[in-house]
Write an enzyme that holds these catalytic residues in place. Structure first.
Site, PDB file in Angstrom:
ATOM      1  N   LYS A   1     -10.412  -7.090   7.545  1.00 27.02           N
ATOM      2  CA  LYS A   1     -11.045  -7.394   8.775  1.00 27.02           C
ATOM      3  C   LYS A   1     -10.919  -6.201   9.326  1.00 27.02           C
ATOM      4  O   LYS A   1      -9.939  -5.251   9.418  1.00 27.02           O
ATOM      5  CB  LYS A   1     -10.600  -8.650   9.602  1.00 27.02           C
ATOM      6  CG  LYS A   1      -9.193  -8.512   9.896  1.00 27.02           C
ATOM      7  CD  LYS A   1      -8.973  -8.600  11.493  1.00 27.02           C
ATOM      8  CE  LYS A   1      -7.475  -8.735  11.987  1.00 27.02           C
ATOM      9  NZ  LYS A   1      -6.890  -8.251  13.152  1.00 27.02           N
TER      10      LYS A   1
ATOM     11  N   HIS B   1       0.732  -1.284  -0.018  1.00 26.89           N
ATOM     12  CA  HIS B   1       0.028   0.034   0.010  1.00 26.89           C
ATOM     13  C   HIS B   1       0.982   1.210  -0.066  1.00 26.89           C
ATOM     14  O   HIS B   1       0.697   2.218  -0.546  1.00 26.89           O
ATOM     15  CB  HIS B   1      -0.921  -0.151   1.092  1.00 26.89           C
ATOM     16  CG  HIS B   1      -2.215  -0.862   1.068  1.00 26.89           C
ATOM     17  ND1 HIS B   1      -2.121  -2.468   0.852  1.00 26.89           N
ATOM     18  CD2 HIS B   1      -3.483  -0.694   0.801  1.00 26.89           C
ATOM     19  CE1 HIS B   1      -3.319  -2.576   0.715  1.00 26.89           C
ATOM     20  NE2 HIS B   1      -4.203  -1.714   0.436  1.00 26.89           N
TER      21      HIS B   1
END
Lengths: 198, 294
Positions: free
Chosen positions: A101, A36
């Site tokens: 999550k 990322h």
């Protein structure tokens, strides 16, 4: 249960309703902190992310004797660490599905709404069950530079079970639960008989 | 890896990584009944239990984040520790090759992976000596998601608000659960230290995670606080993985330590449902297993 199949289209994603269970089948790319940050800083993606799925996951993989990889455990990592980067990556790379999550923040929720993306939650810690849904490891990128855990793995999955936790219409289950639990917390802290003693 | 201690510690790692403790499994099963039939919360707990059974059966790590490895040693007086540390390093490297541990140890600045999971400072060891004939060693594998949710309060804290008293400590613990939401893989377990300094507080809080869910603190008032925070945290409605439900915590384990007059710390070690802790009692000389514990 609805099934999302690769390539994941805007129409497929926009049709999903907050809270509904969904199964993902097809190509999924893993990516976590290193990837990322790399993409956010303008690094070139080695794979076509458009209409793809990005899974916040650092798997346990073991090399097999024949040169292939065996995925032993592959549950999700906490997604919110990617919050500073995710909205930009959705906008720039056309990612349709983010899997993880714990949920993500307002910037990602807005990017999902604007660009037609959805955030799916898989059960944290259910690493063996989830690894069972990975049919094949197609390829791995950044293995040397990022290490096995942070690398970008191309997984072919079948029936990966998930829940639509942030939809493409600006809704987030996490915001609902956080707000409702905040009200409960206030109620508990205000209880008159709260005073126990040592 | 022929050394007896290496073999014993390798098996300790396998059990810790792959086999959820029975008390945790039993508590998760009991919580299934507390969730509404057909709810997301119930489905999540079912998945968690199925995963634990699969991991046990296949000798696979039940969570891919196999955590930071912390060994807590209880040794007979005068035991040398260098060969035990060496055996642990060998066992960790071998467990990584076997796929029981992820390549989970990074150089802090560069992020480069130490692919054996062995480096200066990894794994972590804590040694205590006592008047006992055998060695008992506990292993805790705590993943990063829940470790990131661990926190420390300094009382008084007006933002909660929490004073230097029983209600203040209770408020801190409920606040810690609330701010963790599903990030630390709820339903979680709180290890808590009331008092101590900052460093000791985190250590003692983490050590409480070695206690079985079935026990309670020896002091009645502390045991009452454990029970109360557990009950009230489950009223918050955060639920398994933070998607609502009646099961937000599985246990609360509190210890009390002395403090200086100026400080009043409440330290919380948040553990995920995948509470990986195991122990073994073994002969000091060669690591021959006497008994598996936990």
């Amino acid at each position: 249960m609805k099934t999302l199949t690769y390539p994941y289209t805007e129409a497929q994603v926009r049709a999903l309703v907050l809270g509904e269970p969904v199964a993902v089948s097809g190509l999924v790319f893993t990516g976590r902190d290193r990837l990322h940050k790399f993409l956010h800083e303008g690094g070139a993606s080695p794979v076509e992310l458009r209409d793809g799925a990005l899974y916040h996951c650092g798997p346990v993989v073991v090399p097999a004797a024949d040169g292939t990889w065996r995925v032993v455990a592959a549950g999700p990592t906490t997604s919110v660490r990617e919050e500073p980067y995710q909205a930009g990556i959705i906008a720039r790379h056309g990612v349709r599905v983010v899997i993880g999550k714990g949920g993500m923040g307002a910037a990602t929720r807005e990017a999902c709404q604007r660009h037609g993306c959805v955030y799916l939650q898989v059960v944290g810690g259910a690493a063996v069950s989830l690894a069972d849904r990975i049919r094949r490891v197609r390829q791995v990128h950044f293995l040397e530079t990022f290490g096995a855990t942070e690398a970008l793995w191309e997984f072919e999955v079948s029936g990966l079970p998930a829940v639509v936790a942030m939809d493409a219409h600006g809704h987030s289950l996490y915001e609902e639960v956080t707000a409702a639990s905040r009200r409960e917390l206030s109620r508990l802290l205000a209880r008159q008989e709260a005073g126990g003693r040592w | 890896m022929t050394d007896g201690w290496s073999q014993t510690l390798l098996e300790l790692i396998r059990r810790t990584s792959c086999d959820l403790p029975q008390d945790v499994t039993t508590t998760l099963q009991a919580r299934l009944a507390a969730e509404a039939p057909g709810s997301r919360a119930q489905a999540t707990l079912q998945t968690v239990l199925e995963n634990a059974a699969l991991a046990r059966q296949r000798h696979a790590p039940l969570c891919q984040d196999t955590g930071a490895l912390t060994f807590f040693w209880h040794l007979p007086y005068g035991t040398r520790t260098d060969h035990l540390e060496h055996a642990a390093s060998q066992a960790v490297a071998e467990a990584t090759r076997c796929g029981w541990l992820r390549r989970n140890t990074l150089e802090a600045r560069t992020g480069q992976s130490f692919d054996t999971n062995v480096a200066v400072g990894a794994p972590v060891h804590h040694f205590e000596q006592a008047d006992c004939p055998d060695v008992t060693v506990w292993l805790l594998q705590k993943g990063g998601g829940c470790e990131n949710m661990s926190t420390q309060f300094s009382l008084p804290d007006e933002t909660i608000p929490a004073g230097r008293d029983w209600p203040g400590v209770r408020a801190c613990l409920l606040q810690a659960v609330w701010q963790s939401q599903g990030y630390g893989c709820a339903p979680g377990i709180l290890g808590v230290c009331i008092g101590a300094d900052r460093a000791e507080g985190y250590l003692v809080a983490k050590q409480q995670l070695l206690r079985p869910l079935t026990d309670q603190a020896p002091e009645p008032e502390v045991a009452a606080l454990e029970a109360r925070v557990l009950r009230e945290a489950n009223e918050l409605g955060i639920g398994p993985m933070g998607l609502a439900g009646a099961t937000t915590l599985l246990g609360v384990k509190i210890a009390v330590r002395p403090r200086v007059p100026a400080s009043f710390f409440v330290t919380v070690a948040y553990m995920c449902w995948a509470c990986r802790r195991r122990g073994v009692r073994a002969g000091a000389a060669d690591g021959t297993v006497c008994e598996w514990v936990g």
